[in-house]
Design a protein around this motif. Structure first.
Motif, PDB file in Angstrom:
ATOM      1  N   GLN A  79    -100.839 -20.274 -29.021  1.00 36.82           N
ATOM      2  CA  GLN A  79    -101.556 -19.862 -30.235  1.00 36.82           C
ATOM      3  C   GLN A  79    -102.726 -18.944 -29.898  1.00 36.82           C
ATOM      4  OE1 GLN A  79    -102.623 -23.415 -32.466  1.00 36.82           O
ATOM      5  NE2 GLN A  79    -100.495 -23.805 -33.045  1.00 36.82           N
ATOM      6  N   ALA A  80    -103.398 -19.239 -28.783  1.00 42.56           N
ATOM      7  CA  ALA A  80    -104.555 -18.421 -28.386  1.00 42.56           C
ATOM      8  C   ALA A  80    -104.098 -17.060 -27.868  1.00 42.56           C
ATOM      9  CB  ALA A  80    -105.375 -19.158 -27.333  1.00 42.56           C
ATOM     10  N   GLY A  81    -102.875 -17.002 -27.347  1.00 40.92           N
ATOM     11  CA  GLY A  81    -102.323 -15.739 -26.858  1.00 40.92           C
ATOM     12  C   GLY A  81    -103.000 -15.234 -25.602  1.00 40.92           C
ATOM     13  N   ARG A  82    -103.609 -16.156 -24.842  1.00 39.44           N
ATOM     14  CA  ARG A  82    -104.209 -15.719 -23.572  1.00 39.44           C
ATOM     15  C   ARG A  82    -104.240 -16.873 -22.590  1.00 39.44           C
ATOM     16  NH1 ARG A  82    -110.026 -16.883 -23.958  1.00 39.44           N
ATOM     17  NH2 ARG A  82    -110.287 -17.866 -25.981  1.00 39.44           N
ATOM     18  N   ASP A  83    -104.475 -16.510 -21.326  1.00 39.94           N
ATOM     19  CA  ASP A  83    -104.488 -17.523 -20.273  1.00 39.94           C
ATOM     20  C   ASP A  83    -105.839 -18.244 -20.303  1.00 39.94           C
ATOM     21  OD1 ASP A  83    -104.072 -19.076 -18.117  1.00 39.94           O
ATOM     22  OD2 ASP A  83    -104.265 -17.456 -16.625  1.00 39.94           O
ATOM     23  N   LEU A  84    -105.794 -19.518 -20.610  1.00 38.10           N
ATOM     24  CA  LEU A  84    -107.049 -20.270 -20.734  1.00 38.10           C
ATOM     25  C   LEU A  84    -107.370 -21.050 -19.470  1.00 38.10           C
ATOM     26  CD1 LEU A  84    -106.223 -21.655 -24.292  1.00 38.10           C
ATOM     27  CD2 LEU A  84    -107.982 -19.955 -23.802  1.00 38.10           C
ATOM     28  N   GLY A  85    -106.481 -21.006 -18.490  1.00 38.14           N
ATOM     29  CA  GLY A  85    -106.682 -21.747 -17.250  1.00 38.14           C
ATOM     30  C   GLY A  85    -106.332 -23.217 -17.427  1.00 38.14           C
ATOM     31  N   PRO A  86    -106.447 -24.003 -16.339  1.00 40.11           N
ATOM     32  CA  PRO A  86    -106.133 -25.439 -16.408  1.00 40.11           C
ATOM     33  C   PRO A  86    -107.076 -26.174 -17.371  1.00 40.11           C
ATOM     34  CG  PRO A  86    -106.329 -24.698 -14.134  1.00 40.11           C
ATOM     35  CD  PRO A  86    -106.840 -23.580 -14.995  1.00 40.11           C
ATOM     36  N   ALA A  87    -106.653 -27.351 -17.813  1.00 42.50           N
ATOM     37  CA  ALA A  87    -107.454 -28.102 -18.791  1.00 42.50           C
ATOM     38  C   ALA A  87    -107.864 -29.466 -18.254  1.00 42.50           C
ATOM     39  CB  ALA A  87    -106.643 -28.285 -20.074  1.00 42.50           C
ATOM     40  N   LYS A  88    -109.055 -29.880 -18.655  1.00 42.29           N
ATOM     41  CA  LYS A  88    -109.484 -31.260 -18.391  1.00 42.29           C
ATOM     42  C   LYS A  88    -109.585 -31.966 -19.738  1.00 42.29           C
ATOM     43  CE  LYS A  88    -113.054 -34.169 -16.398  1.00 42.29           C
ATOM     44  NZ  LYS A  88    -114.225 -34.309 -15.558  1.00 42.29           N
ATOM     45  N   VAL A  89    -108.976 -33.151 -19.817  1.00 44.44           N
ATOM     46  CA  VAL A  89    -108.988 -33.925 -21.066  1.00 44.44           C
ATOM     47  C   VAL A  89    -109.482 -35.336 -20.770  1.00 44.44           C
ATOM     48  CG1 VAL A  89    -107.545 -34.894 -22.923  1.00 44.44           C
ATOM     49  CG2 VAL A  89    -106.985 -32.651 -21.963  1.00 44.44           C
ATOM     50  N   VAL A  90    -110.438 -35.788 -21.552  1.00 47.44           N
ATOM     51  CA  VAL A  90    -110.863 -37.187 -21.469  1.00 47.44           C
ATOM     52  C   VAL A  90    -110.831 -37.749 -22.887  1.00 47.44           C
ATOM     53  CG1 VAL A  90    -112.747 -38.790 -20.897  1.00 47.44           C
ATOM     54  CG2 VAL A  90    -112.318 -36.815 -19.429  1.00 47.44           C
ATOM     55  N   SER A  91    -110.184 -38.921 -23.048  1.00 48.26           N
ATOM     56  CA  SER A  91    -110.043 -39.498 -24.390  1.00 48.26           C
ATOM     57  C   SER A  91    -110.338 -40.987 -24.342  1.00 48.26           C
ATOM     58  CB  SER A  91    -108.605 -39.262 -24.866  1.00 48.26           C
ATOM     59  OG  SER A  91    -108.452 -39.738 -26.182  1.00 48.26           O
TER      60      SER A  91
END
Ligand code: DP6
Length: 328
Positions: A79-91
């Motif tokens: 959706q962003a149409g670009r490389d956002l790099g790896p993600a960190k998620v904490v929930s």
């Protein structure tokens, strides 16, 4: 590149049970739910992290659990149409995860809204609902508060299959849902597998689809009128029918325990004595009682008298919201 969102779980008054597309998570029928406060899940997403990491409720997520989270973030990247790099998620959630309250609904709703915000995408409830749906079907109904209707949609790409808020949380502020935890154990057959087997093997499944679809507009009308008795009856009827179609699967799927049935029996007796209380039941043994503010204490007492080990009293909840404080 970092965003944090708090979302509430929801309880379906007309259930979703069965997919017509498993990859996109498209349902055979529409469903309708109430978002539940104060219980919630908070999720922080950051793009541009050194590597993909997912921490759920204090543990590093592994296997399919981790893959589901990362797949949803891949959809955000598209959706962003670009490389956002790896993600960190904490929930983190603040309610008993085995309560049968589909913590995944709150979790994926929070992840979808936080993921889009962290990617710099504008707030858009429809886009977030579609994204949340791809994590877990019921999650599409937790992006907004109050009473939300997941329209099944017709399109093969799922772009018309998302939840719409019909009434906000303030519409029926004294409605109460009391979660009666009679069994803390993990369920033997997860919703995802149970509904798949029901679709494939239950001869009653087509009748379920037709009936549930017809119940959604009826439920909507009863909510508009705040007709607790008729809505309670509709909820029970719909829960029984979902469980009946599952019992007719091969092998049969029974989510009810003797404690569930004991509580339902007791609830009927209390109702005859004038206590306005009804139940609904997801794919697990823990009934959720529907009542009003004046009777929530009586509903809790009823649950405890029937052996509930824990009780969570809920009120209509609001939208998934962005927070300024992050989890890391
Ligand atoms: C019985 O949304 O957890 O709670 O789409 O496979 O992730 P997946 O299933 P999920 O199923 C919820 C089923 C239910 C009824 C409901 O919430 O509508």
């Amino acid at each position: 590149m970092k965003a944090t969102v708090r979302a509430h779980p929801n309880i379906a008054l007309v259930k979703y049970w069965g997919k017509r597309d498993e990859a996109l998570i498209l349902p055979h029928q529409s469903s309708l739910s109430l978002t539940l406060a104060p219980i919630h899940v908070t999720t922080t997403v950051e793009f541009g992290a050194p590597s993909d990491t997912v921490e759920l409720h204090g543990h590093a997520a592994k296997g399919s659990e981790r893959d589901r989270v990362l797949r949803l973030l891949d959809a955000v990247r598209v959706q962003a149409g670009r490389d956002l790099g790896p993600a960190k998620v904490v929930s983190r959630g603040d309610f008993p995860m085995a309560a049968g309250l589909a913590s995944s609904a709150a979790g994926f709703a929070a992840l979808a809204v936080a993921g889009r915000a962290a990617a710099g995408l504008p707030e858009d409830t429809r886009a977030s609902s579609i994204l949340a749906r791809r994590g877990s079907g019921s999650a599409c109904r937790s992006v907004q508060g109050g009473f939300c209707e997941w329209q099944r949609g017709e399109r093969a790409d799922g772009e018309d299959s998302y939840a719409l808020q019909r009434f906000d949380a303030g519409h029926w502020a004294d409605l109460r849902m009391v979660v009666a935890i009679v069994d803390r154990g993990e369920k033997e057959v997860k919703s995802r597998d149970g509904m798949k087997s029901t679709v494939e093997t239950s001869p009653y499944y087509p009748a379920w689809v037709k009936d549930a679809e017809a119940e959604v507009p009826r439920a909507r009308e009863l909510i508009a009128k705040k007709d607790l008795e008729a809505l309670g009856e509709l909820c029970e009827r719909n829960a029984w029918r979902m469980h009946s179609t599952s019992l007719a699967a091969d092998p049969p799927l029974c989510y009810l325990s003797s404690a569930t049935l004991g509580l339902i029996q007791h609830l009927r007796e209390q109702r005859k004595k004038g206590v306005p209380v009804w139940f609904t039941l997801d794919a697990g043994p823990n009934p959720v009682l529907l009542t009003d503010a004046a009777h929530e204490v009586a509903a809790e007492a009823l649950a405890r008298a029937c052996g509930a080990v824990d009780v969570v009293r809920c009120v209509p909840g609001g939208d998934a919201t962005l927070l300024t404080e992050h989890l890391f």
